[in-house]
Design a protein around this motif. Structure first.
Motif, PDB file in Angstrom:
ATOM      1  N   SER A   1       0.881  -1.227   0.088  1.00 30.59           N
ATOM      2  CA  SER A   1       0.033  -0.068   0.210  1.00 30.59           C
ATOM      3  C   SER A   1       0.955   1.009  -0.051  1.00 30.59           C
ATOM      4  N   VAL A   2       0.345   2.294  -0.518  1.00 30.49           N
ATOM      5  CA  VAL A   2       1.087   3.648  -0.595  1.00 30.49           C
ATOM      6  C   VAL A   2       0.052   4.716  -0.039  1.00 30.49           C
ATOM      7  N   GLN A   3       0.361   5.748   0.314  1.00 30.01           N
ATOM      8  CA  GLN A   3      -0.818   6.905   0.290  1.00 30.01           C
ATOM      9  C   GLN A   3      -0.424   7.725  -0.763  1.00 30.01           C
ATOM     10  N   SER A   4      -1.346   8.101  -1.733  1.00 31.15           N
ATOM     11  CA  SER A   4      -0.979   8.543  -2.975  1.00 31.15           C
ATOM     12  C   SER A   4      -1.934   9.786  -3.349  1.00 31.15           C
ATOM     13  N   THR A   5      -1.363  10.623  -4.342  1.00 30.80           N
ATOM     14  CA  THR A   5      -2.411  11.625  -4.529  1.00 30.80           C
ATOM     15  C   THR A   5      -2.661  11.364  -5.990  1.00 30.80           C
ATOM     16  N   GLU A   6      -2.521  10.055  -6.706  1.00 29.22           N
ATOM     17  CA  GLU A   6      -2.949  10.007  -7.996  1.00 29.22           C
ATOM     18  C   GLU A   6      -4.589  10.036  -7.978  1.00 29.22           C
TER      19      GLU A   6
END
Length: 368
Positions: A288-293
């Motif tokens: 998992s990542v925290q993403s602004t996509e």
């Protein structure tokens, strides 16, 4: 002819099992009906214990806390404090159940006023399932954020020794650089050896390590965030099959690679930090990542949790899914983590902010 037919059926079945466990990325179907707020706080991590309970560890201001669940995360106990110090914000909780059944709780002590106290990595050990804890300091950094330490997490290997990883600025007080440091314990977290650099890219910041062990390769893989790969922070893996005797993984090392599959690479302007790596029971992996996509802003204030499926080598992460696809645009899901709660279920744990009812939220996903 009958014998050949049955042999072929058996071979086909075996191939199907192997294909499901290695060649095909795991599919996650998130259950929107299971989405729930558990508690206030940040940096939630859920661990499945050998006694059948789930344990949620998290930070809440000057304290680190825990809650337990005996029904797979449908309900949780009242909060129990593990440690508190009014001079600090205790944060970045992590938990490891040791092979002997003891629990090792880790966290980061951040001074509330810079210059007054040292940044620390701290730990607590429980030999009664989390009822009582023996608290101790593990590592001391400097008194200013530019020489701090952050984000501890530990892994126990088959030979019994424990490796503790954390982000470490203490060697770089006059620059903005940061390395991943590791300390080893041969007695289950009672004592710790010297600090060793395991990952450093000159001029930038390796951060937020999360390790897994790959038994088929006898290899430790650590997911980190790296802002020297492609613009803003992106997920990267660094690895060692030599108990880190092969040295610190530099920026150009072949033991450092982008976590995402080639056709999943993110634009330089997209922030995708705070990775969390999970090895599933069948050997496949999730990241998992925290993403602004696809979000309404470009910094972490707007980031949402995204989950990618990888192979048994913790490579080629793809097939992105979103545990909370309807998170409002002004909200964020940060400092997230993953836990496999049974053979068919994974839980996403999110620190939600920017909206009413912020705190630690969970949602379950079906593995296929």
């Amino acid at each position: 002819m009958i014998k050949i037919k049955y042999v072929n059926i058996l071979a086909a079945a075996l191939c199907a099992v192997l294909f499901a466990g290695c060649g095909r990325p795991v599919e996650v179907e998130w259950d929107a009906a299971s989405l729930k707020r558990v508690t206030s706080g940040v940096y939630g991590r859920v661990k499945a214990l050998s006694d059948g309970r789930l344990m949620l560890v998290y930070s809440d201001g000057p304290a680190v806390c825990l809650r337990t669940s005996s029904d797979g995360g449908d309900s949780w106990s009242e909060a129990s404090e593990v440690a508190r110090d009014g001079r600090y914000n205790y944060t970045n909780s992590e938990l490891l159940e040791l092979r002997d059944g003891r629990l090792l709780y880790l966290w980061n002590a951040r001074p509330r006023e810079a210059g007054t106290c040292e940044y620390k990595i701290m730990g607590a050990v429980s030999d009664d399932g989390g009822t009582t804890w023996c608290v101790r300091d593990i590592f001391h950094a400097g008194v200013h954020p530019s020489e701090g330490c952050w984000e501890p997490v530990a892994l126990q290997l088959p030979d019994g020794h424990v490796e503790l990883f954390f982000a470490d600025e203490s060697p770089y007080g006059h620059s903005d650089e940061q390395q991943i440091s590791m300390m080893r314990s041969d007695d289950g977290g009672e004592t710790w050896g010297a600090v060793q650099c395991v990952s450093f890219r000159r001029g930038v910041r390796d951060g937020m390590p999360v390790p897994v062990y790959l038994p088929r390769r006898d290899e430790v893989v650590v997911a980190i965030e790296d802002n020297g790969l492609a613009g803003r922070f992106k997920p990267v893996t660094v690895r060692s099959s030599e108990a880190w005797r092969d040295g610190c993984v530099a920026g150009d090392s072949p033991r450092r690679m982008s976590a995402l599959k080639a056709d999943e690479q993110l634009h330089d302007t997209i922030y995708a930090g705070a990775p969390y790596l999970l090895r599933l029971h069948d050997g496949r992996t999730l990241l998992s990542v925290q993403s602004t996509e696809g979000r309404s802003g470009v910094n972490e204030r707007y980031a949402n949790m995204q989950v990618y499926a990888g192979d048994r080598n913790a490579e080629n992460f793809s097939h992105r899914t979103t545990p909370w696809p309807d998170l409002p645009p002004e909200g964020n899901a940060l400092w997230n983590s993953l836990c496999q709660t049974d053979d068919h279920t994974v839980m996403a744990v999110m620190s939600v902010g920017g909206i009413k009812g912020g705190g630690i939220w969970t949602v379950k996903g079906r593995l296929r």
